[in-house]
Design a protein around this motif. Structure first.
Motif, PDB file in Angstrom:
ATOM      1  N   VAL A  23      18.699  14.495  10.340  1.00 58.17           N
ATOM      2  CA  VAL A  23      18.840  14.052   8.953  1.00 58.17           C
ATOM      3  C   VAL A  23      19.777  12.862   8.933  1.00 58.17           C
ATOM      4  N   TYR A  24      19.353  11.783   8.298  1.00 64.83           N
ATOM      5  CA  TYR A  24      20.229  10.617   8.123  1.00 64.83           C
ATOM      6  C   TYR A  24      20.741  10.605   6.686  1.00 64.83           C
ATOM      7  N   GLY A  25      21.971  10.188   6.502  1.00 63.26           N
ATOM      8  CA  GLY A  25      22.536   9.995   5.170  1.00 63.26           C
ATOM      9  C   GLY A  25      22.709  11.298   4.414  1.00 63.26           C
ATOM     10  N   ARG A  30      19.597  10.626   1.522  1.00 64.13           N
ATOM     11  CA  ARG A  30      19.263  11.584   2.577  1.00 64.13           C
ATOM     12  C   ARG A  30      17.804  11.421   3.014  1.00 64.13           C
ATOM     13  N   VAL A  31      17.627  11.269   4.350  1.00 64.55           N
ATOM     14  CA  VAL A  31      16.272  11.155   4.898  1.00 64.55           C
ATOM     15  C   VAL A  31      16.123  12.180   6.013  1.00 64.55           C
ATOM     16  N   VAL A  32      15.106  13.023   5.900  1.00 63.79           N
ATOM     17  CA  VAL A  32      14.813  13.960   6.994  1.00 63.79           C
ATOM     18  C   VAL A  32      13.871  13.234   7.952  1.00 63.79           C
ATOM     19  N   ALA A  33      14.434  12.706   9.033  1.00 62.28           N
ATOM     20  CA  ALA A  33      13.629  11.921   9.980  1.00 62.28           C
ATOM     21  C   ALA A  33      12.824  12.840  10.895  1.00 62.28           C
ATOM     22  N   LEU A  34      13.422  13.984  11.269  1.00 65.04           N
ATOM     23  CA  LEU A  34      12.701  14.992  12.067  1.00 65.04           C
ATOM     24  C   LEU A  34      12.907  16.341  11.403  1.00 65.04           C
ATOM     25  N   GLY A  51       2.155   7.763  15.299  1.00 62.89           N
ATOM     26  CA  GLY A  51       2.308   8.200  13.913  1.00 62.89           C
ATOM     27  C   GLY A  51       2.583   6.985  13.060  1.00 62.89           C
ATOM     28  N   PRO A  52       2.402   7.113  11.757  1.00 58.12           N
ATOM     29  CA  PRO A  52       2.665   5.970  10.880  1.00 58.12           C
ATOM     30  C   PRO A  52       4.114   5.518  10.987  1.00 58.12           C
ATOM     31  N   SER A  53       4.367   4.298  10.561  1.00 54.40           N
ATOM     32  CA  SER A  53       5.730   3.777  10.558  1.00 54.40           C
ATOM     33  C   SER A  53       6.627   4.708   9.726  1.00 54.40           C
ATOM     34  N   GLY A  56       9.034   9.125  12.401  1.00 50.12           N
ATOM     35  CA  GLY A  56      10.064   9.769  13.216  1.00 50.12           C
ATOM     36  C   GLY A  56       9.899   9.574  14.713  1.00 50.12           C
ATOM     37  N   LYS A  57       9.004   8.692  15.118  1.00 48.82           N
ATOM     38  CA  LYS A  57       8.717   8.507  16.556  1.00 48.82           C
ATOM     39  C   LYS A  57       9.967   8.077  17.338  1.00 48.82           C
ATOM     40  N   SER A  58      10.617   7.000  16.851  1.00 46.81           N
ATOM     41  CA  SER A  58      11.797   6.505  17.578  1.00 46.81           C
ATOM     42  C   SER A  58      12.907   7.535  17.548  1.00 46.81           C
TER      43      SER A  58
HETATM   44  P1  ADP Z   1       9.194   5.471  13.415  1.00 46.52           P
HETATM   45  O1  ADP Z   1       9.770   5.215  14.763  1.00 46.52           O
HETATM   46  O2  ADP Z   1       8.062   6.446  13.411  1.00 46.52           O
HETATM   47  O3  ADP Z   1       8.835   4.220  12.656  1.00 46.52           O
HETATM   48  P2  ADP Z   1      11.888   6.282  12.772  1.00 46.52           P
HETATM   49  O4  ADP Z   1      12.187   7.375  13.710  1.00 46.52           O
HETATM   50  O5  ADP Z   1      12.433   4.933  13.073  1.00 46.52           O
HETATM   51  O6  ADP Z   1      10.313   6.185  12.523  1.00 46.52           O
HETATM   52  O7  ADP Z   1      12.416   6.664  11.329  1.00 46.52           O
HETATM   53  C1  ADP Z   1      12.134   7.941  10.688  1.00 46.52           C
HETATM   54  C2  ADP Z   1      12.809   7.945   9.311  1.00 46.52           C
HETATM   55  O8  ADP Z   1      14.230   7.951   9.488  1.00 46.52           O
HETATM   56  C3  ADP Z   1      12.481   6.747   8.462  1.00 46.52           C
HETATM   57  O9  ADP Z   1      12.382   7.163   7.118  1.00 46.52           O
HETATM   58  C4  ADP Z   1      13.678   5.840   8.676  1.00 46.52           C
HETATM   59  O10 ADP Z   1      13.879   5.021   7.544  1.00 46.52           O
HETATM   60  C5  ADP Z   1      14.804   6.843   8.841  1.00 46.52           C
HETATM   61  N1  ADP Z   1      15.887   6.309   9.704  1.00 46.52           N
HETATM   62  C6  ADP Z   1      15.776   5.976  11.023  1.00 46.52           C
HETATM   63  N2  ADP Z   1      16.972   5.554  11.517  1.00 46.52           N
HETATM   64  C7  ADP Z   1      17.857   5.626  10.495  1.00 46.52           C
HETATM   65  C8  ADP Z   1      19.248   5.350  10.353  1.00 46.52           C
HETATM   66  N3  ADP Z   1      19.986   4.925  11.395  1.00 46.52           N
HETATM   67  N4  ADP Z   1      19.819   5.548   9.138  1.00 46.52           N
HETATM   68  C9  ADP Z   1      19.092   6.000   8.081  1.00 46.52           C
HETATM   69  N5  ADP Z   1      17.780   6.302   8.138  1.00 46.52           N
HETATM   70  C10 ADP Z   1      17.164   6.114   9.324  1.00 46.52           C
END
Ligand code: ADP
Length: 254
Positions: A23-25, A30-34, A51-53, A56-58
């Motif tokens: 979870v970021y922020g 707040r964003v649930v990335a995974l 997966g789409p942009s 959560g891939k990265s």
């Molecule tokens: P992908 O690689 O599939 O494009 P990411 O893993 O980069 O996706 O991101 C997944 C979600 O987490 C997105 O909504 C992105 O905006 C958010 N996110 C990624 N890194 C950060 C960060 N450092 N701070 C806040 N939100 C982030």
């Protein structure tokens, strides 16, 4: 090092995520990335993550490679639980057991190809296993280019040097973040063939994030993410089937 020529039949897991959340922020940002991702990567297998942009891939790759902390669940490289490691041990594990390939090749311009390949081991004070190194170099197909500097090599050759560098220390697993993202299709194919050979011939485990269905088709298996969850997987992918699956995912989230 696992050298089974039949990837996926050993059942040995090179890396595993269990209920992994990130979870970021907080509050409104707040964003649930995974969202509780459970997935394993088997030894001597080549996996693509798609997966789409923003799916959560990265984040998944970074958490599994020990480049980012997790918010919940666990991430293991082999038997080692990353979430329990202190900074120093984590740095050591990344250095000794994990190989990385990025979109930018990150080669040192003043060193020749061979010096670039052995640099991380030179820095760590480790002597390369010569037999292994010779094998890597012959698999990379750059034996006659070892004295060349990066600016004397094509993009594809430079990225193959970067892959050989990642392989040189016999890492437990290699993570690639869009490794062919900066390459034209011919150079991209060179690098992908080499990555596939490193899995088939050297028993390397490779996990690669890509948005390119053609790149994904070189993998043994594709994992599809959407909204921070694993939503599907495909074995023995081809580009058309991957593209079709991706279209459905894009429609789902947009
Ligand atoms: P992908 O690689 O599939 O494009 P990411 O893993 O980069 O996706 O991101 C997944 C979600 O987490 C997105 O909504 C992105 O905006 C958010 N996110 C990624 N890194 C950060 C960060 N450092 N701070 C806040 N939100 C982030």
């Amino acid at each position: 090092m696992q050298t089974d020529p039949h990837p996926g039949q050993t059942g040995q897991e090179a890396a595993t995520a269990t209920g992994l959340s990130k979870v970021y922020g907080e509050g409104e940002t707040r964003v649930v990335a995974l969202d509780q991702v459970t997935v394993s990567f088997r030894q001597a297998e080549f996996t693509a993550i798609m997966g789409p942009s923003g799916s959560g891939k990265s984040t998944l790759m970074h958490c599994m490679a020990g480049l980012d902390t997790v918010s919940g669940g666990s991430a293991r490289i082999g038997e080692v639980e990353l979430t329990k490691l202190k900074d120093k041990k984590l740095t050591q594990l990344r250095r000794d057991r994990v190989g990385f390939i990025f979109q930018a090749f990150n080669l040192l311009p003043t060193l020749n190809a061979l010096e670039n390949i052995t640099l991380p081991m030179d820095i760590a004070g480790r002597k390369p296993d010569q037999e292994w190194l010779d094998k890597v170099i012959s698999t990379v197909g750059l034996a006659d280019r070892l004295k060349h500097r990066p600016n004397q090599l094509s993009g594809g050759q430079q990225q193959r040097v970067a892959v050989a560098r990642a392989l040189a220390s016999k890492p437990h697993i290699i993570f690639g973040d869009e490794p062919t993202g900066n390459l034209d299709s011919r150079s991209g194919a060179e690098v992908l063939n080499f990555l596939r050979n490193s899995v088939r011939e050297l028993g390397q485990t490779v996990v690669m994030v890509t948005h390119d269905p053609v790149a994904a088709s070189y993998a043994d298996r594709v994992i599809f993410l959407a909204d921070g969850r694993v939503v599907d997987e495909m074995r023995d992918p081809n580009a058309d089937r991957v593209l079709e699956r991706m279209k459905n995912l894009d429609n789902r989230v947009r």
